[in-house]
Write an enzyme that holds these catalytic residues in place. Structure first.
Site: not given
Ligand code: NI
Length: 169
Positions: A46, A51, A91-92, A133-134, A137
């Site tokens: 995702g 981000q 998380c990226l 999660h998204e 963000h």
């Molecule tokens: Ni993330």
């Protein structure tokens, strides 16, 4: 089509709240394609616009499995949620770290697709986790906000030394 730079914690731009998408045009569509390229390149399941430094309320997901992949969420809203569970999350934007957090196992949400059409979806397990999660963000949240201040400080030190992680969102 392009792979965009993914911002990492503690970049302050990750803390911005997004604004609703109102223009469903070719430029948005091309940005969404770039987000997919960026997510698959990482690789992750995702990615939220926050981000990659954009303030539009849009995220993309592809969790594989039974999920109807790939998914575009513009202006997503959680409608209901069921059964909080402990899950491992990464998380990226927080490379090199995973931790246990609480997420709902099943969520119902609605969102608009890249053309602005509303849809509703019932998400389970990894997809449900990813939606939550998204969504966080898109309002300046990170999963590590659920952890202690001390732990976040340690993570910050480590992230500053690391480059990338796989499998995050
Ligand atoms: Ni993330």
């Amino acid at each position: 089509m392009a792979v965009l730079e993914i911002l990492t914690f503690p970049d302050p731009r990750l803390r911005r709240t997004t604004t609703p998408v109102t223009e469903f045009n070719a430029e948005l569509s091309s940005f969404i394609d770039d987000m997919f390229d960026t997510m698959y390149d990482a690789p992750g399941v995702g990615l939220a616009a926050t981000q990659v430094g954009d303030t539009r309320r849009v995220a993309v997901m592809d969790c594989g499995g039974d999920a109807p992949d790939p998914i575009v969420m513009c202006n997503p809203e959680i409608l209901w949620q069921r059964e909080p569970v402990d899950v491992d999350e990464g998380c990226l934007s927080v490379p090199g770290h995973t931790d246990q957090v609480v997420r709902y196992k099943t969520v119902g949400f609605r969102a608009q697709d890249r053309n602005g059409a509303w849809y509703e979806c019932e998400a389970h397990d990894l997809l449900a986790q990813c939606v939550q999660h998204e969504l966080a963000h898109l309002y300046g949240g990170l999963y590590i906000d659920q952890l202690s201040h001390l732990k976040r400080k340690r993570i910050r030190k480590r992230v500053e030394k690391t480059d990338r992680t796989d499998g995050g969102a």
